[in-house]
Motif scaffolding. Structure first.
Motif, PDB file in Angstrom:
ATOM      1  N   UNK A 126      -6.535 -22.942   6.893  1.00 49.83           N
ATOM      2  CA  UNK A 126      -7.224 -22.268   5.803  1.00 49.83           C
ATOM      3  C   UNK A 126      -7.355 -20.775   6.083  1.00 49.83           C
ATOM      4  N   UNK A 127      -7.733 -20.458   7.326  1.00 48.99           N
ATOM      5  CA  UNK A 127      -7.890 -19.049   7.704  1.00 48.99           C
ATOM      6  C   UNK A 127      -6.560 -18.314   7.532  1.00 48.99           C
ATOM      7  N   UNK A 128      -5.478 -18.999   7.910  1.00 50.40           N
ATOM      8  CA  UNK A 128      -4.149 -18.422   7.790  1.00 50.40           C
ATOM      9  C   UNK A 128      -3.836 -18.162   6.320  1.00 50.40           C
ATOM     10  N   UNK A 129      -4.131 -19.155   5.503  1.00 49.20           N
ATOM     11  CA  UNK A 129      -3.901 -19.064   4.059  1.00 49.20           C
ATOM     12  C   UNK A 129      -4.652 -17.870   3.474  1.00 49.20           C
ATOM     13  N   UNK A 132      -3.027 -14.633   4.390  1.00 50.92           N
ATOM     14  CA  UNK A 132      -1.810 -14.479   3.576  1.00 50.92           C
ATOM     15  C   UNK A 132      -2.155 -14.005   2.172  1.00 50.92           C
ATOM     16  N   UNK A 133      -3.181 -14.654   1.610  1.00 50.07           N
ATOM     17  CA  UNK A 133      -3.612 -14.338   0.248  1.00 50.07           C
ATOM     18  C   UNK A 133      -4.065 -12.882   0.176  1.00 50.07           C
ATOM     19  N   UNK A 134      -4.819 -12.488   1.191  1.00 49.67           N
ATOM     20  CA  UNK A 134      -5.328 -11.131   1.252  1.00 49.67           C
ATOM     21  C   UNK A 134      -4.163 -10.142   1.312  1.00 49.67           C
ATOM     22  N   UNK A 137      -2.374  -9.991  -1.986  1.00 50.33           N
ATOM     23  CA  UNK A 137      -3.172  -9.263  -2.950  1.00 50.33           C
ATOM     24  C   UNK A 137      -3.091  -7.775  -2.728  1.00 50.33           C
ATOM     25  N   UNK A 138      -3.187  -7.364  -1.465  1.00 46.87           N
ATOM     26  CA  UNK A 138      -3.170  -5.924  -1.226  1.00 46.87           C
ATOM     27  C   UNK A 138      -1.770  -5.367  -1.475  1.00 46.87           C
ATOM     28  N   UNK A 139      -0.724  -6.191  -1.243  1.00 47.23           N
ATOM     29  CA  UNK A 139       0.633  -5.739  -1.553  1.00 47.23           C
ATOM     30  C   UNK A 139       0.765  -5.501  -3.058  1.00 47.23           C
ATOM     31  N   UNK A 140       0.177  -6.404  -3.820  1.00 47.55           N
ATOM     32  CA  UNK A 140       0.212  -6.288  -5.274  1.00 47.55           C
ATOM     33  C   UNK A 140      -0.538  -5.037  -5.720  1.00 47.55           C
TER      34      UNK A 140
END
Lengths: 194, 386
Positions: A126-129, A132-134, A137-140
């Motif tokens: 979950x922490x990894x996920x 990744x999500x973060x 998001x910041x790439x976007x």
């Protein structure tokens, strides 16, 4: 593992709870109850009478659970926490991963170790996920601000999109900054000059 | 090269010395690079401290004792060479309960014995009417708040396990629960009592310093094994915190102290709320009545920072009284050994002078004499116990 083991998951984060529930089901557990809200937590736990309680570390209701074990001890229904006193490695791993397990005494240690290991790997997943999500998001966000900055440069200096991007990139290189940072300052400056 | 340390804390007024020691640079002066980690529950602080994720921790004094005795959780011997605070709690009740107690009081309700006896009458009346028992909140099974409430109730003839319900709640939920009438009262540290008063939903009935003259509240705890391996670091830690405690107690520094304590990532309430606690000038009713005391929370004053083994014995006696621990000479010795005035003296130099010392080291409002070497004798004088 004993599929009839009653497991309660207390977690304010439904995604993490979902990952955990799924993992436990894959491991053959069927009696899993998920409690999202902590209102009336003790009454609900008494009602379910679980063998294992898994709670996320950031849940302030952990102190409440501690009281439950105190009371239980007095009513001669002993409850142990974690696997056992000597197994500090398991405790450390579980705390590191952000989960705390409360285990009813009498449960086989090997079985519990299994559940705990599963929880730890799931929590780490979950922490990894989340990381990744973060990152995604910041790439976007970066893309968006760079696009806006390009638009501003194209309009203000009559550049093509390609030229605007090259300008951002060379400036970033010269200033030893990220393109997104330079883009952000272009956007900020243009807003101030409006 | 400075040494890196991680210390866990709960955002409360008695974390003052911890926060000031870091943010005012007293730790850095001692060559310590301390990272303060804010935690949400006592169980978290204890677990992360027990397994070594924290080098030291802001611990409830009874929690440090429980950890050393191995009751309630795994056994991890803990020592403390620095007390973060003496006293500092208060009992707050709903306006309804306040009125009921005042109506039943024979004498000055500001006297804890008068209010406790009045509570006993309120409890008896509710029982006769078939009403649900009163519910009181506290912060942890091994906490001064639990023992404060139990002591007060017991002194008036109320059995805290039979006549009322005591529940553990995180401090922020305590105020909320009093507001929506899920609680009739609570005992908690600063600034939460004042938060309830300012919201107009509670009355402070008693400061804990009215129940006891001196009760150790929080300790700067380290694992005994860590202390053995890091004697010099521990001495520096104690010195840095002693300087912080002195800085806090120096009245002209108060504005600055309150600003430091309430900064983002620290306690995050208004500086005024912290100020009331440190000054011992607290609003006790929604109408704004003020009660003053020179001893609401002692941070370094009156030798508060110097750990006292009597406090270990007293906390252990409460555990025995309420059925949390068996009585044994061995456990008593272990409880006392948590409090290490020798380490404090060695680090700071000369021991401080204690201006007001109750004969038994505690000064209970009931006048019961506490003998740290005779817990059985002390307990035999109490009618309500497990």
């Amino acid at each position: 593992m004993d599929p009839l083991l009653k497991i309660v998951i207390v977690d304010e984060n439904p995604v993490r709870a979902g990952i955990l529930t799924e993992g436990l089901r894959e491991a053959g557990m069927s009696q899993i109850t998920y409690l999202a809200a902590t209102t009336n937590l003790l009454a609900r736990i008494y009602e379910i009478d679980p063998d294992v309680i898994l709670i996320d570390l950031e849940n302030p209701s952990r102190d409440m659970l501690e009281q439950m074990f105190q009371v239980s001890r007095i009513v001669k229904r002993p409850i142990a926490m974690f696997v056992d006193q000597s197994d500090t490695a398991s405790i450390q791993a579980s705390v590191d991963a952000g989960v705390s397990a409360y285990i009813v005494d009498g449960l086989k240690k090997e079985r519990m170790k299994h559940i705990l290991d599963l929880c730890i790997s799931r929590f780490n997943a979950f922490a990894h996920l989340e990381t990744e999500l973060h990152r995604a998001r910041s790439a976007l966000d970066d893309r968006k601000v760079i696009d806006r900055a390009k638009g501003i440069l194209m309009k203000a200096k009559g550049l093509t999109e390609e030229q605007a991007y090259v300008l951002l990139r060379t400036t970033a290189m010269n200033e030893k900054k990220k393109i997104a940072e330079i883009a952000q300052s272009v956007v900020t400056a243009s807003e101030m000059l409006k | 090269m400075s040494e890196r340390l991680r210390i866990g804390f709960i955002p409360l007024a008695d974390a003052a010395a911890l926060i000031v020691a870091v943010d005012k640079g007293f730790c850095a002066t001692e060559g310590l690079d301390v990272e303060l980690v804010r935690e949400i529950s006592w169980a978290n602080v204890r677990d992360k401290f027990n397994i070594g994720l924290f080098d030291a921790a802001h611990l409830l004094a009874p929690m440090a004792v429980a950890s050393s005795l191995g009751i309630g959780h795994i056994k991890v011997p803990v020592i403390s060479g620095f007390g973060l605070g003496v006293n500092g709690n208060a009992i707050t009740v709903s306006p309804d309960l306040q009125a009921a107690i005042a109506a039943m009081a024979e004498g000055d309700v500001a006297d804890p014995l008068v209010s406790a006896r009045a509570l006993a009458r309120v409890v008896a009346e509710r029982k006769a009417l078939g009403l649900e028992p009163l519910i009181f909140g506290m912060t942890f099974p091994f906490s001064s708040h639990n023992y404060d409430l139990r002591f007060w109730m017991g002194a008036g003839g109320v059995d805290p396990d039979e006549d009322v319900r005591l529940v553990v709640l995180p401090p922020p939920y305590m105020v909320e629960s009093l507001a929506n009438k899920h609680l009739d009262g609570f005992c908690v540290g600063a600034p939460w009592n004042s938060v309830a008063i300012d919201l107009g939903i509670g009355h402070i009935l008693h400061f804990s310093c009215e129940l006891f003259q001196r009760a150790a509240e929080k300790m700067l705890a380290v694992r005994a094994s860590w202390a053995e391996g890091h004697p010099e670091t521990l001495a520096r830690l104690i010195r840095a915190h002693d300087r912080a405690a002195q800085f806090i107690e120096h009245e002209p520094n108060r504005d600055e102290v309150c600003a430091i304590l309430t900064a983002p990532g620290r306690i995050e309430v208004t500086p005024e709320l912290i100020r009331r606690t440190l000054d011992g000038r607290l609003k006790v009713s929604p109408e704004g009545r003020i009660r003053e005391t020179g001893r609401y929370l002692l941070v370094g004053r009156e030798a508060a920072a110097r750990p006292d083994p009597v406090q270990g014995a007293w906390n252990y006696a409460q555990m025995v009284r309420w059925g949390q621990a068996p009585l044994s000479a061995e456990l008593l010795a272990a409880a006392k050994a948590v409090f290490r005035p020798d380490l404090y003296d060695a680090a700071v130099g000369t021991p401080p002078i204690l201006p007001i010392a109750p004969a038994d080291g505690i000064g209970e409002c009931t006048g019961t004499h506490f003998d740290p070497d005779d817990i059985a004798g002390y307990l035999s004088a109490l009618t309500i116990r497990r």
